[in-house]
Design an enzyme around this catalytic site. Sequence first.
Site, mmCIF file in Angstrom:
data_model
loop_
_atom_site.group_PDB
_atom_site.id
_atom_site.type_symbol
_atom_site.label_atom_id
_atom_site.label_comp_id
_atom_site.label_asym_id
_atom_site.label_seq_id
_atom_site.Cartn_x
_atom_site.Cartn_y
_atom_site.Cartn_z
ATOM 1 N N THR A 104 -19.211 -7.433 1.288
ATOM 2 C CA THR A 104 -17.979 -7.508 2.038
ATOM 3 C C THR A 104 -17.965 -8.733 2.804
ATOM 4 O O THR A 104 -18.573 -9.476 3.043
ATOM 5 C CB THR A 104 -18.023 -6.246 3.147
ATOM 6 O OG1 THR A 104 -16.705 -6.492 3.870
ATOM 7 C CG2 THR A 104 -19.314 -6.494 4.204
ATOM 8 N N THR A 155 -6.956 -4.967 0.987
ATOM 9 C CA THR A 155 -5.587 -5.248 1.781
ATOM 10 C C THR A 155 -5.837 -6.225 2.696
ATOM 11 O O THR A 155 -4.887 -7.161 2.725
ATOM 12 C CB THR A 155 -4.930 -3.950 2.593
ATOM 13 O OG1 THR A 155 -4.997 -2.753 1.852
ATOM 14 C CG2 THR A 155 -4.011 -4.142 3.189
ATOM 15 N N ASP A 178 0.937 -1.305 0.021
ATOM 16 C CA ASP A 178 -0.197 -0.087 -0.043
ATOM 17 C C ASP A 178 1.028 1.244 0.088
ATOM 18 O O ASP A 178 0.462 2.297 -0.656
ATOM 19 C CB ASP A 178 -0.834 0.044 1.328
ATOM 20 C CG ASP A 178 -1.907 -0.994 1.390
ATOM 21 O OD1 ASP A 178 -2.983 -0.965 1.235
ATOM 22 O OD2 ASP A 178 -1.445 -2.346 1.640
ATOM 23 N N HIS A 237 -16.129 -6.812 6.307
ATOM 24 C CA HIS A 237 -16.424 -5.536 7.215
ATOM 25 C C HIS A 237 -18.161 -5.644 7.164
ATOM 26 O O HIS A 237 -18.690 -4.708 6.933
ATOM 27 C CB HIS A 237 -16.271 -4.211 6.435
ATOM 28 C CG HIS A 237 -14.576 -4.013 6.394
ATOM 29 N ND1 HIS A 237 -14.173 -4.418 5.170
ATOM 30 C CD2 HIS A 237 -13.709 -3.466 7.349
ATOM 31 C CE1 HIS A 237 -12.795 -3.859 5.108
ATOM 32 N NE2 HIS A 237 -12.517 -3.576 6.620
ATOM 33 N N LEU A 242 -3.909 0.150 -3.254
ATOM 34 C CA LEU A 242 -4.387 -1.384 -2.939
ATOM 35 C C LEU A 242 -5.654 -1.546 -2.282
ATOM 36 O O LEU A 242 -5.712 -1.226 -1.196
ATOM 37 C CB LEU A 242 -3.149 -2.072 -2.153
ATOM 38 C CG LEU A 242 -2.921 -3.451 -2.323
ATOM 39 C CD1 LEU A 242 -1.805 -4.021 -1.791
ATOM 40 C CD2 LEU A 242 -3.954 -4.167 -1.782
ATOM 41 N N ASP A 243 -6.579 -2.012 -3.079
ATOM 42 C CA ASP A 243 -7.835 -2.175 -2.507
ATOM 43 C C ASP A 243 -8.099 -3.490 -2.303
ATOM 44 O O ASP A 243 -7.806 -4.549 -3.073
ATOM 45 C CB ASP A 243 -8.981 -1.539 -3.408
ATOM 46 C CG ASP A 243 -10.406 -1.796 -3.074
ATOM 47 O OD1 ASP A 243 -10.587 -1.505 -2.153
ATOM 48 O OD2 ASP A 243 -11.226 -2.334 -3.883
ATOM 49 N N LYS A 298 -15.550 -6.156 -6.660
ATOM 50 C CA LYS A 298 -17.112 -6.422 -6.772
ATOM 51 C C LYS A 298 -17.473 -5.887 -8.001
ATOM 52 O O LYS A 298 -18.459 -6.352 -8.573
ATOM 53 C CB LYS A 298 -17.726 -5.720 -5.476
ATOM 54 C CG LYS A 298 -17.092 -6.674 -4.303
ATOM 55 C CD LYS A 298 -18.210 -6.370 -3.169
ATOM 56 C CE LYS A 298 -17.536 -5.648 -1.877
ATOM 57 N NZ LYS A 298 -16.366 -6.355 -1.240
HETATM 58 P P1 AMP Z 1 -14.908 -4.658 1.389
HETATM 59 O O1 AMP Z 1 -15.937 -4.801 0.777
HETATM 60 O O2 AMP Z 1 -14.879 -5.164 2.937
HETATM 61 O O3 AMP Z 1 -13.524 -5.267 0.831
HETATM 62 O O4 AMP Z 1 -14.618 -3.018 1.534
HETATM 63 C C1 AMP Z 1 -14.414 -2.312 0.119
HETATM 64 C C2 AMP Z 1 -13.527 -1.074 0.794
HETATM 65 O O5 AMP Z 1 -13.931 -0.439 1.812
HETATM 66 C C3 AMP Z 1 -11.996 -1.699 1.091
HETATM 67 O O6 AMP Z 1 -10.886 -0.625 0.763
HETATM 68 C C4 AMP Z 1 -12.078 -1.451 2.591
HETATM 69 O O7 AMP Z 1 -10.818 -1.247 3.148
HETATM 70 C C5 AMP Z 1 -13.065 -0.410 2.815
HETATM 71 N N1 AMP Z 1 -14.088 -0.550 4.054
HETATM 72 C C6 AMP Z 1 -15.321 -1.037 4.182
HETATM 73 N N2 AMP Z 1 -15.543 -0.998 5.169
HETATM 74 C C7 AMP Z 1 -14.530 -0.605 6.210
HETATM 75 C C8 AMP Z 1 -14.358 -0.369 7.391
HETATM 76 N N3 AMP Z 1 -15.470 -0.603 8.390
HETATM 77 N N4 AMP Z 1 -13.228 0.060 7.901
HETATM 78 C C9 AMP Z 1 -12.307 0.446 7.051
HETATM 79 N N5 AMP Z 1 -12.279 0.163 5.647
HETATM 80 C C10 AMP Z 1 -13.348 -0.359 5.123
HETATM 81 MG MG MG Z 2 -9.814 0.223 -0.731
HETATM 82 MG MG MG Z 3 -6.441 0.753 -0.076
#
Ligand code: AMP
Ligand code: MG
Ligand code: MG
Length: 308
Positions: A195, A122, A51, A198, A119-120, A224
Amino acid sequence: MASSPTVLMRLVASAYSIAQKAGTIVRRVIAEGDLGIIEKTCATDLQTKADRLVQVSICSSLARKFPKLTIIGEEDLPPEDVDQELIEDGQWEEILKQPCPSQYSAIKEEDLVVWVDPLDGTKEYTEGLLDNVTVLIGIAYEGKAIAGVINQPYYNYQAGPEAVLGRTIWGVLGLGAFGFQLKEVPAGKHIITTTRSHNSQLVTDCITAMNPDDVLRVGGAGNKIIQLIEGKASAYVFASPGCKKWDTCAPEVILHAVGGKLTDIHGNALQYNKEVKHMNSAGVLATLRNYDYYASRVPQSVKNALVP
Ligand code: AMP
Ligand code: MG
Ligand code: MG
């Protein structure tokens, strides 16, 4: 005589090459074996060496070529001398040959805002779910996401030694999106992607109310959206804060360029001007087709809990 490429098309062509270099850095960090994981706000909000290196690479490479851009990156990093090895100077020639949509032909560099997620996915990267990972470079003008580049460093990583590893998808509103085969989920099937790291009660409540045939839990906002455009999922539903502007800017463009729709959970368009708050507080709802089916099923209780 052909006219010279516009600022927007030069920026997209550079972002393409810069995103490809980012992909090589993401793979190199894994190959070297030391991820250098740091917890940001909590155990599911992580930062790795990849990242950090990729953000420096993307932001420095863009700033050198386009010094008047506003560039907003996810990671909060101390200023430091940039290793020349991280700088990418190339531009993807195929993009320079494309016509700039006329509504964007007079855009000046200083009018553009670039949202960078180095970096999405992580969390998934640290767990070895490597094809969940993407590098996201989104470009906004007058608050609207208009162009974007997504690199998927580990595309094809389980497809055998002959398969080419990694790919780059790009798009501009009014021109189209390229680097993948557009596919739709069979008509009448409701497959929701959401997700895996999360989750919350609101997310579950919202998905349940949509009565899906299947729910896919995968990492990454970029990943996604790729599922939507490749016919693996029909809706991306995230009824929660957490996702930020750098997560949605580039993916939104790719989806919109092929006729899809991404909004918050209330149906509002997301704004990407430089002053906007980073958090997408009212969640994300995105589809390639059939947006109204999903939007009409978001429970009022979920809407009441998510203030834009
Ligand atoms: P995910 O679908 O959980 O992979 O989330 C998609 C993007 O949103 C990623 O970059 C995650 O890091 C961010 N994200 C979603 N929910 C949270 C959370 N509660 N805290 C930090 N980052 C989040
Ligand atoms: Mg991201
Ligand atoms: Mg990121």
